[in-house]
Design an enzyme around this catalytic site. Structure first.
Site, PDB file in Angstrom:
ATOM      1  N   LYS A  11       2.276  -2.434   8.658  1.00 48.48           N
ATOM      2  CA  LYS A  11       3.107  -3.155   9.629  1.00 48.48           C
ATOM      3  C   LYS A  11       2.429  -3.274  10.999  1.00 48.48           C
ATOM      4  CE  LYS A  11       7.600  -2.036   7.517  1.00 48.48           C
ATOM      5  NZ  LYS A  11       8.977  -1.502   7.767  1.00 48.48           N
ATOM      6  N   ASN A 114       7.845   1.873  11.323  1.00 47.17           N
ATOM      7  CA  ASN A 114       7.529   2.951  10.380  1.00 47.17           C
ATOM      8  C   ASN A 114       6.285   2.671   9.536  1.00 47.17           C
ATOM      9  OD1 ASN A 114       8.678   1.053   8.746  1.00 47.17           O
ATOM     10  ND2 ASN A 114      10.355   2.323   8.016  1.00 47.17           N
ATOM     11  N   HIS A 117       5.423  -0.960   4.503  1.00 43.74           N
ATOM     12  CA  HIS A 117       6.487  -1.491   3.646  1.00 43.74           C
ATOM     13  C   HIS A 117       6.078  -1.318   2.188  1.00 43.74           C
ATOM     14  CE1 HIS A 117       9.343  -4.283   1.780  1.00 43.74           C
ATOM     15  NE2 HIS A 117       8.317  -4.672   1.058  1.00 43.74           N
ATOM     16  N   GLU A 128       8.092 -10.521  -3.580  1.00 40.97           N
ATOM     17  CA  GLU A 128       7.306 -10.255  -2.373  1.00 40.97           C
ATOM     18  C   GLU A 128       5.832 -10.605  -2.573  1.00 40.97           C
ATOM     19  OE1 GLU A 128      10.397  -6.782  -0.853  1.00 40.97           O
ATOM     20  OE2 GLU A 128       8.363  -6.196  -1.414  1.00 40.97           O
TER      21      GLU A 128
HETATM   22  N1  UDP Z   1      15.136  -0.479   9.390  1.00 39.74           N
HETATM   23  C1  UDP Z   1      15.591  -0.233  10.664  1.00 39.74           C
HETATM   24  N2  UDP Z   1      16.790   0.431  10.830  1.00 39.74           N
HETATM   25  C2  UDP Z   1      17.529   0.843   9.766  1.00 39.74           C
HETATM   26  C3  UDP Z   1      17.068   0.583   8.470  1.00 39.74           C
HETATM   27  C4  UDP Z   1      15.854  -0.070   8.311  1.00 39.74           C
HETATM   28  O1  UDP Z   1      14.951  -0.611  11.641  1.00 39.74           O
HETATM   29  O2  UDP Z   1      18.608   1.432   9.964  1.00 39.74           O
HETATM   30  C5  UDP Z   1      13.869  -1.214   9.210  1.00 39.74           C
HETATM   31  C6  UDP Z   1      12.684  -0.321   8.820  1.00 39.74           C
HETATM   32  O3  UDP Z   1      11.506  -0.880   9.411  1.00 39.74           O
HETATM   33  C7  UDP Z   1      12.662  -0.456   7.315  1.00 39.74           C
HETATM   34  C8  UDP Z   1      13.062  -1.927   7.133  1.00 39.74           C
HETATM   35  O4  UDP Z   1      14.033  -2.148   8.151  1.00 39.74           O
HETATM   36  O5  UDP Z   1      11.385  -0.156   6.776  1.00 39.74           O
HETATM   37  C9  UDP Z   1      13.650  -2.291   5.795  1.00 39.74           C
HETATM   38  O6  UDP Z   1      14.719  -1.395   5.513  1.00 39.74           O
HETATM   39  P1  UDP Z   1      14.851  -0.721   4.084  1.00 39.74           P
HETATM   40  O7  UDP Z   1      16.188  -0.078   4.022  1.00 39.74           O
HETATM   41  O8  UDP Z   1      14.518  -1.716   3.026  1.00 39.74           O
HETATM   42  O9  UDP Z   1      13.753   0.447   4.127  1.00 39.74           O
HETATM   43  P2  UDP Z   1      12.361   0.602   3.343  1.00 39.74           P
HETATM   44  O10 UDP Z   1      12.527  -0.019   1.994  1.00 39.74           O
HETATM   45  O11 UDP Z   1      11.311  -0.097   4.177  1.00 39.74           O
HETATM   46  O12 UDP Z   1      12.125   2.079   3.286  1.00 39.74           O
HETATM   47 MG    MG Z   2      13.202  -1.881   1.469  1.00 41.40          MG
END
Ligand code: UDP
Ligand code: MG
Length: 140
Positions: A11, A114, A117, A128
């Protein structure tokens, strides 16, 4: 166990800090084959399309701003059980909950920034991968 493909992003927070190479090293050390890779900067609209499943959630607007704020590196990774294996190596979404040794534990700055992805299931991996790569760009 058959080979599986998953989709990954290094990212903007990781690319802007110059640690993409360290993330890539972890990917290779953990036995993933990089079968496609490119650097690009998503527009806000492209980020919204990529994260369409999260549309309407409170973090959607900020997340798509962040993901379009600078260049990222998109990758297709191959390994046995790649989808689950890459999720495990990434660590929990919130770095505060990420296991030691995971990429998010080591590198993530916040829940949003974070660093990486990863697809969460075979259907999202297919969507994707196709969002960023043509079949001709996958080099097995
Ligand atoms: N994210 C955020 N706040 C939240 C949940 C998710 O900013 O409360 C962001 C974070 O960058 C995350 C992305 O949105 O990686 C996608 O969320 P997801 O729940 O799919 O998490 P991931 O699959 O990336 O672990
Ligand atoms: Mg996700």
């Amino acid at each position: 166990m058959p080979m599986e493909k998953t989709f990954a992003i290094i990212k903007p927070d990781a690319c802007s800090r110059g640690i993409a190479g360290q993330v890539l090293a972890k990917i290779e050390e953990n036995g993933f084959q990089v079968i496609a890779m490119k650097k690009l900067r998503m527009t806000k609209k492209q980020a919204e399309g990529f994260y369409a499943v999260h549309r309407g959630k409170p973090f959607f607007s900020s997340l798509t701003d962040f993901m379009s704020s600078g260049p990222c590196i998109v990758l297709v990774l191959q390994k046995e059980n790649a989808i689950a294996a890459w999720r495990k190596l990434m660590g929990a979404t919130n770095p505060a909950n990420a296991e030691p040794g995971t990429i998010r534990k080591e590198f993530a700055q916040s829940m949003e920034a974070n660093s990486v992805h990863g697809s969460d299931a075979p259907d999202t991996a297919s969507y994707e991968i196709a969002y960023f790569f043509s079949a001709l760009e996958l080099c097995v």
